[in-house]
Scaffold this motif. Structure first.
Motif, PDB file in Angstrom:
ATOM      1  N   VAL A  33      38.001  35.697  44.461  1.00 37.25           N
ATOM      2  CA  VAL A  33      37.152  34.788  43.693  1.00 37.25           C
ATOM      3  C   VAL A  33      35.754  34.861  44.301  1.00 37.25           C
ATOM      4  O   VAL A  33      35.595  34.738  45.521  1.00 37.25           O
ATOM      5  CB  VAL A  33      37.676  33.342  43.721  1.00 37.25           C
ATOM      6  CG1 VAL A  33      36.721  32.419  42.967  1.00 37.25           C
ATOM      7  CG2 VAL A  33      39.070  33.277  43.117  1.00 37.25           C
ATOM      8  N   TYR A  52      37.910  37.057  39.960  1.00 36.50           N
ATOM      9  CA  TYR A  52      37.511  35.952  39.084  1.00 36.50           C
ATOM     10  C   TYR A  52      36.153  35.447  39.546  1.00 36.50           C
ATOM     11  O   TYR A  52      35.951  35.215  40.750  1.00 36.50           O
ATOM     12  CB  TYR A  52      38.532  34.813  39.141  1.00 36.50           C
ATOM     13  CG  TYR A  52      39.899  35.191  38.637  1.00 36.50           C
ATOM     14  CD1 TYR A  52      40.256  34.986  37.297  1.00 36.50           C
ATOM     15  CD2 TYR A  52      40.846  35.756  39.492  1.00 36.50           C
ATOM     16  CE1 TYR A  52      41.507  35.341  36.835  1.00 36.50           C
ATOM     17  CE2 TYR A  52      42.101  36.112  39.029  1.00 36.50           C
ATOM     18  CZ  TYR A  52      42.425  35.897  37.703  1.00 36.50           C
ATOM     19  OH  TYR A  52      43.671  36.251  37.246  1.00 36.50           O
ATOM     20  N   GLN A  93      37.484  38.731  35.466  1.00 38.02           N
ATOM     21  CA  GLN A  93      37.424  37.660  34.473  1.00 38.02           C
ATOM     22  C   GLN A  93      36.480  36.558  34.941  1.00 38.02           C
ATOM     23  O   GLN A  93      36.296  36.357  36.143  1.00 38.02           O
ATOM     24  CB  GLN A  93      38.806  37.019  34.262  1.00 38.02           C
ATOM     25  CG  GLN A  93      39.818  37.867  33.536  1.00 38.02           C
ATOM     26  CD  GLN A  93      41.094  37.079  33.252  1.00 38.02           C
ATOM     27  OE1 GLN A  93      41.083  35.850  33.171  1.00 38.02           O
ATOM     28  NE2 GLN A  93      42.194  37.787  33.092  1.00 38.02           N
ATOM     29  N   ALA A 128      36.308  32.821  35.553  1.00 40.09           N
ATOM     30  CA  ALA A 128      37.226  31.690  35.681  1.00 40.09           C
ATOM     31  C   ALA A 128      36.732  30.545  34.807  1.00 40.09           C
ATOM     32  O   ALA A 128      35.581  30.542  34.359  1.00 40.09           O
ATOM     33  CB  ALA A 128      37.302  31.249  37.134  1.00 40.09           C
ATOM     34  N   SER A 188      32.613  37.685  28.759  1.00 36.05           N
ATOM     35  CA  SER A 188      33.931  38.264  29.033  1.00 36.05           C
ATOM     36  C   SER A 188      34.104  39.623  28.369  1.00 36.05           C
ATOM     37  O   SER A 188      34.785  40.508  28.901  1.00 36.05           O
ATOM     38  CB  SER A 188      35.032  37.311  28.555  1.00 36.05           C
ATOM     39  OG  SER A 188      35.009  36.113  29.303  1.00 36.05           O
ATOM     40  N   THR A 245      33.124  32.595  39.641  1.00 38.52           N
ATOM     41  CA  THR A 245      32.972  31.142  39.582  1.00 38.52           C
ATOM     42  C   THR A 245      31.549  30.770  39.941  1.00 38.52           C
ATOM     43  O   THR A 245      30.684  31.628  40.097  1.00 38.52           O
ATOM     44  CB  THR A 245      33.995  30.459  40.523  1.00 38.52           C
ATOM     45  OG1 THR A 245      34.013  29.060  40.260  1.00 38.52           O
ATOM     46  CG2 THR A 245      33.658  30.708  41.986  1.00 38.52           C
TER      47      THR A 245
END
Length: 253
Positions: free
Chosen positions: A189, A220, A243, A245, A235, A222
Motif C-alpha cells: 500500500v 493499492y 488498484q 484503494a 482505475s 491511498t
C-alpha cells in the motif's frame, strides 16, 4: 491477515469543503474518502494504523469492537487527531490502550493531548500505554512489525511491514536501504496524491515507478486527493496489479 481501509483520502478528505469539482461532486461511493487509516486483523490481534479526525466514524462503520494497539506513522494531525476516542475501548476492554510511535510522535501527542499525560487523571480521559519505537522490529503479541523509514519532504515517517504486507503513506522518497526491507512484499500500500508533482507526496507517476522498483504481486494506492481524478477514470489507466484503494475495501493476505 485481513486489512481494511478505514480511510483513503488526504488531509482534507473528499469531498473537500466548498469544492464542486468532478471528484468532489461524484456520486460514486469510491470517491468519498475519509482521512487515511487502516485496520489490520492478524492472528488474534486487532491493530489500527493512525487515528485521524474521522477515527470514531471509521471504527463505527466497520464495527470494530476490539482494539489491541494503535500505531502512528507520524505526528501530523490528519493521522493523530482522533486518539481521544480510544477511551471507548478503555471502557469496554478495561485496559489502557497500547500506543506506538517515534519519540517525535510521542512529543506531539503530549502537546495535543496534554490532559492525557497529567499526573492527576481527570475521570473519563483516554488511558494509554506509550511505547516508543524506532527502526528496529517490534512485536505486538506474536505479531512482528518491521518499521520502514520514508521521507515526507524533510520529515521522517514510518511505514510498517507485517509478513507479506507493507503499508506506506505520506512519502515522496524511499532510500535504497529501506526499499530492501520492503522487497519480497506481496501486497504493497503506497500513497499517490495527485497527477502533478508534489513537494511531500508521491504523485501517480512516481507511485507507479516505485511499484515497479519494489515489485509486489499487488499494490493499492491511498492518501488520494481530489486532484488525482475520480476512481473510475483513474482505475482504467492502471496496470493489472495496481488498484486505487477506497474506504471500506477489505483485502486478505
Amino acid at each position: 491477515m485481513i486489512v481494511t481501509f478505514l480511510g483513503t483520502g488526504t488531509s482534507q478528505g473528499i469531498p473537500v469543503i466548498g469544492c464542486h469539482c468532478e471528484v468532489c461532486s461524484s456520486l460514486d461511493y469510491r470517491d468519498k474518502r475519509l482521512r487515511t487509516s487502516i485496520h489490520i486483523q492478524v492472528e488474534d490481534k486487532s491493530i489500527i494504523v493512525d487515528s485521524g479526525p474521522d477515527f470514531r466514524q471509521q471504527v463505527l462503520r466497520e464495527r470494530i469492537e476490539r482494539l489491541d494497539a494503535l500505531l502512528f506513522t507520524h505526528q501530523h494531525k490528519d493521522h493523530t487527531a482522533g486518539m481521544d476516542d480510544v477511551r471507548s475501548f478503555n471502557f469496554k476492554q478495561k485496559m489502557d490502550m497500547p500506543v506506538y510511535g517515534t519519540q517525535a510522535v510521542i512529543e506531539q501527542l503530549k502537546q495535543e493531548f496534554s490532559y492525557v499525560f497529567q499526573p492527576v487523571k481527570y475521570p473519563g480521559i483516554p488511558r494509554i500505554q506509550v511505547n516508543e519505537i524506532d527502526l528496529r522490529p517490534f512485536k505486538i503479541g506474536n505479531v512482528e512489525i518491521q518499521p520502514i523509514e520514508v521521507m515526507h519532504y524533510k520529515l521522517p515517517v514510518l511505514g510498517f511491514r507485517i509478513g507479506d504486507f507493507t503499508y506506506i503513506t505520506d512519502a515522496n522518497y524511499i532510500s535504497r536501504e529501506q526499499i530492501d526491507k520492503i522487497k519480497g512484499t506481496k501486497v504493497l500500500v503506497l500513497n499517490a496524491l495527485q497527477i502533478d508533482q508534489h513537494i511531500s507526496h508521491f504523485n501517480l507517476a512516481e507511485a507507479l515507478e516505485m511499484v515497479e522498483i519494489i515489485g509486489p504481486e499487488m499494490a493499492y494506492f491511498t492518501h488520494i486527493s481530489h486532484k488525482l481524478g475520480n476512481h473510475k477514470k483513474v482505475s482504467q489507466s492502471l496496470p493489472d496489479n495496481v488498484q486505487l484503494a477506497w474506504d471500506g475495501l477489505k483485502i486478505s493476505i
